[in-house]
Design a protein around this motif. Structure first.
Motif, short mmCIF file in Angstrom:
data_model
loop_
_atom_site.label_atom_id
_atom_site.label_comp_id
_atom_site.label_asym_id
_atom_site.label_seq_id
_atom_site.Cartn_x
_atom_site.Cartn_y
_atom_site.Cartn_z
N GLY A 246 1.25 -0.89 0.28
CA GLY A 246 -0.39 -0.15 0.50
C GLY A 246 0.62 1.26 -0.06
O GLY A 246 1.99 1.22 0.20
N ASP A 247 0.52 2.21 -0.17
CA ASP A 247 1.22 3.94 -1.12
C ASP A 247 0.91 4.44 0.71
O ASP A 247 1.21 5.25 1.19
CB ASP A 247 0.55 4.54 -1.81
CG ASP A 247 0.20 3.69 -2.42
OD1 ASP A 247 1.28 3.49 -4.03
OD2 ASP A 247 -0.05 3.43 -3.47
N ALA A 248 -0.36 4.23 1.88
CA ALA A 248 -0.09 4.60 3.05
C ALA A 248 -0.94 4.00 4.16
O ALA A 248 -1.70 2.91 3.72
CB ALA A 248 -1.80 5.55 2.96
N VAL A 249 -0.89 3.91 5.24
CA VAL A 249 -1.29 2.80 6.77
C VAL A 249 -1.89 3.91 7.54
O VAL A 249 -1.35 4.74 7.60
CB VAL A 249 -0.36 1.75 6.80
CG1 VAL A 249 -1.17 1.04 7.93
CG2 VAL A 249 0.06 1.02 5.61
N VAL A 250 -3.60 3.25 7.92
CA VAL A 250 -3.66 4.07 8.64
C VAL A 250 -3.95 2.89 9.77
O VAL A 250 -5.16 1.84 9.81
CB VAL A 250 -5.49 5.09 8.34
CG1 VAL A 250 -5.95 5.91 9.72
CG2 VAL A 250 -4.65 6.36 6.65
N VAL A 251 -3.16 3.19 11.77
CA VAL A 251 -3.47 2.36 11.80
C VAL A 251 -5.00 3.26 12.65
O VAL A 251 -4.75 4.20 13.23
CB VAL A 251 -2.60 2.45 13.00
CG1 VAL A 251 -2.51 1.13 14.42
CG2 VAL A 251 -1.01 1.58 12.11
N ALA A 252 -5.83 2.57 12.75
CA ALA A 252 -7.37 2.40 13.48
C ALA A 252 -7.36 1.51 14.71
O ALA A 252 -8.41 0.84 14.50
CB ALA A 252 -7.99 2.77 13.04
N LEU A 253 -6.56 1.15 15.23
CA LEU A 253 -6.66 -0.91 16.20
C LEU A 253 -6.76 -0.24 17.63
O LEU A 253 -6.66 -0.88 18.56
CB LEU A 253 -5.53 -1.63 16.05
CG LEU A 253 -5.49 -1.75 14.79
CD1 LEU A 253 -3.50 -2.41 14.50
CD2 LEU A 253 -5.71 -2.44 14.15
N GLY A 254 -7.34 1.12 17.92
CA GLY A 254 -7.26 1.15 19.15
C GLY A 254 -6.08 0.88 20.42
O GLY A 254 -5.40 1.36 20.08
N SER A 255 -7.02 0.43 21.51
CA SER A 255 -5.75 0.43 22.30
C SER A 255 -4.33 -0.78 22.10
O SER A 255 -3.69 -0.43 22.65
CB SER A 255 -6.83 -0.97 23.85
OG SER A 255 -7.11 0.34 24.12
N TYR A 256 -4.88 -1.32 20.66
CA TYR A 256 -3.34 -1.98 20.44
C TYR A 256 -2.80 -1.74 19.24
O TYR A 256 -1.41 -2.36 18.68
CB TYR A 256 -4.08 -2.94 19.98
CG TYR A 256 -4.96 -4.32 20.60
CD1 TYR A 256 -4.19 -5.51 21.24
CD2 TYR A 256 -6.15 -4.02 20.70
CE1 TYR A 256 -5.16 -6.38 22.52
CE2 TYR A 256 -6.75 -4.81 21.54
CZ TYR A 256 -6.15 -5.79 22.41
OH TYR A 256 -6.72 -6.96 23.35
N SER A 257 -3.01 -0.41 19.18
CA SER A 257 -1.96 0.52 18.03
C SER A 257 -0.73 0.94 18.82
O SER A 257 0.15 0.73 17.65
CB SER A 257 -2.84 2.18 18.21
OG SER A 257 -4.04 1.42 17.38
N PRO A 258 -0.52 1.53 19.95
CA PRO A 258 0.68 1.30 20.41
C PRO A 258 1.99 0.30 20.32
O PRO A 258 3.46 0.45 19.66
CB PRO A 258 0.71 1.86 21.99
CG PRO A 258 -0.29 1.77 21.58
CD PRO A 258 -1.69 1.22 21.19
N MET A 259 1.13 -1.20 20.08
CA MET A 259 2.80 -1.93 20.04
C MET A 259 2.85 -2.52 18.23
O MET A 259 3.97 -2.50 18.56
CB MET A 259 1.47 -3.23 20.33
CG MET A 259 1.18 -3.52 21.39
SD MET A 259 -0.32 -4.45 21.81
CE MET A 259 -0.84 -4.69 23.55
N LEU A 260 2.59 -2.02 17.95
CA LEU A 260 2.64 -2.08 15.87
C LEU A 260 3.14 -0.88 15.63
O LEU A 260 4.00 -1.04 14.93
CB LEU A 260 1.03 -1.63 15.73
CG LEU A 260 0.96 -2.49 14.26
CD1 LEU A 260 1.14 -3.66 13.76
CD2 LEU A 260 -0.11 -1.92 12.82
#
Length: 416
Positions: A246-260
């Motif tokens: 992908g050209d862009a990624v939007v992280v919308a994983l709530g509480s699990y976002s920091p780990m990624l």
């Protein structure tokens, strides 16, 4: 561009919808088998454009100490040997000043008011229904001290031009007639008439269908393993099935976002604060709320959703645990039966979810230092409220356009 959205909760689905409207080719990934099956599933049902305040507020540390010893406590703390928990709590305490509260409250109201306009646009565009009502939120005060303390919120609402009304008990009953049965239990209330209610699960599923019809690809039952970053730029996402480019990624994983994003040196202080809810069938409509009543004593929202009542609240800081404690159910039952007696709580569905909370209460929306990597997370108790507004903001930023509201102080860089 090819944009990958990580997470199919209400924040991820609204982001995908807006990105598709902007002309991008969008894929949504989620580990669940459908949309809105985690934190968006059975939240309190409030869409609180006016009733939105940071948990970090003056006096909260002292209140928190008292709450910990209450039978029906709005705050539950289960300390762990967890550096992320300790860091988050320390930062939250640092935001419990009048100056920080005013800044954070203003940010939240800015996003929420934009979300109000954006949600109305989505309704007009799609015609979707989700047990929605537009009858406001009544913050109910049982003590004079609570009513007096609401002055700081009234000041913030007035400063940002948000409509409000301070009510005496008769005024509360005018707004919520069923409260006539418990008039002696309240001293007044604060009404934010522009607030709405609705079933977040129904909304998210309906919007996901609309987005799919626009060409958005939803890939469920997929575990996200890592981000593929080369030369400081995003290249795609590694899943347990395949590598997606992908050209862009939007992280919308709530509480699990920091780990990624942690491995890339992105410090995202989002931590789970667990909330609980009951969903109760309405037995007698004359004894049910018309919209949302926020029981200030227990920090519990009691919301009308069609032929059901949703009772949601509490803040449990216990890490990534999603067990259903019966003591929490007892608190929800106590609040709703005390204010709206006559319902059959024995038939209620009991649920819990992990709210992604930032120390200052404001979500993180914007670009990161990794080219093509964006964040839309950390909405805490207000993901449903802010979703449509934050989705339009992140869509503009991903598209290289200036958002319609100031978003410079929403980016993760504010924690640098």
């Amino acid at each position: 561009m090819k944009v990958i959205v990580l997470g199919a909760g209400v924040v991820g689905v609204t982001s995908a919808y807006q990105l598709a409207k902007a002309g991008h080719e969008v894929t949504v990934l989620d580990r669940q088998e459908g949309p809105a099956l985690e934190t968006s599933f059975a939240n309190a049902g409030e869409v609180s454009f006016g009733y939105c305040s940071p948990w970090a507020a003056p006096g909260i540390p002292l209140k928190a100490m008292k709450w910990l010893f209450m039978q029906h406590a709005p705050l539950i703390l289960r300390p762990k040997m967890d550096a992320a928990m300790l860091s988050w709590m320390t930062q939250m305490l640092m935001n419990c000043t009048s100056e920080r509260y005013a800044i954070n409250k203003s940010r939240m109201l800015r996003i929420a008011d934009y979300a109000r306009i954006s949600l109305a646009e989505v309704r007009d565009e799609t015609g979707i229904a989700y047990d929605e009502r537009m009858q406001g939120t009544l913050q109910l005060f049982r003590t004079q001290q609570q009513l007096d303390a609401s002055a700081k919120d009234v000041k913030a609402l007035a400063a940002d031009g948000v409509p409000y009304e301070v009510l005496d008990p008769d005024g509360c009953i005018r707004v919520e007639p069923a409260l006539k049965h418990v008039r002696q239990k309240m001293v007044g209330g604060l009404l934010t008439p522009k607030d709405e209610t609705g079933d977040c699960f129904k909304f998210t599923n309906a919007l996901a269908l609309k987005a799919a019809a626009m060409g958005v690809k939803f890939v469920y039952g997929t575990n996200i393993k890592a981000l593929d970053v080369e030369g400081g730029a995003i290249k795609g996402v590694v899943t347990d099935r395949e590598m997606l480019r992908g050209d862009a990624v939007v992280v919308a994983l709530g509480s699990y976002s920091p780990m990624l994003v942690k491995q890339f040196g992105i410090k995202l202080p989002v931590y789970p604060v667990k909330g609980y809810s009951l969903t109760i069938p309405i037995v007698d409509a004359s004894r049910a709320p018309e919209s949302t009543v926020m029981d200030e004593t227990y920090k519990i929202a009691i919301t009308r959703l069609g032929d059901r009542i949703r009772v949601g609240g509490m803040a449990e800081i216990s890490g990534y645990t999603n067990d259903l404690g019966q003591k929490r159910r007892a608190t929800l039952e106590h609040s709703v039966t005390d204010l709206f007696p006559g319902g059959d709580v024995s038939k209620a569905d009991f649920w819990s979810g992990l709210r992604p909370m930032t120390p200052d209460g404001t979500p993180v929306i914007g670009a990161t230092k990794i080219k093509g990597l964006f964040l839309n997370t950390g909405h805490g108790t207000l993901g449903w409220t802010m979703s449509c507004g934050s989705a339009k903001v992140i869509s503009s930023i991903v598209s290289g356009k200036k958002p319609e509201i100031d978003a410079t102080d929403l980016a993760v860089s504010r924690y640098a």
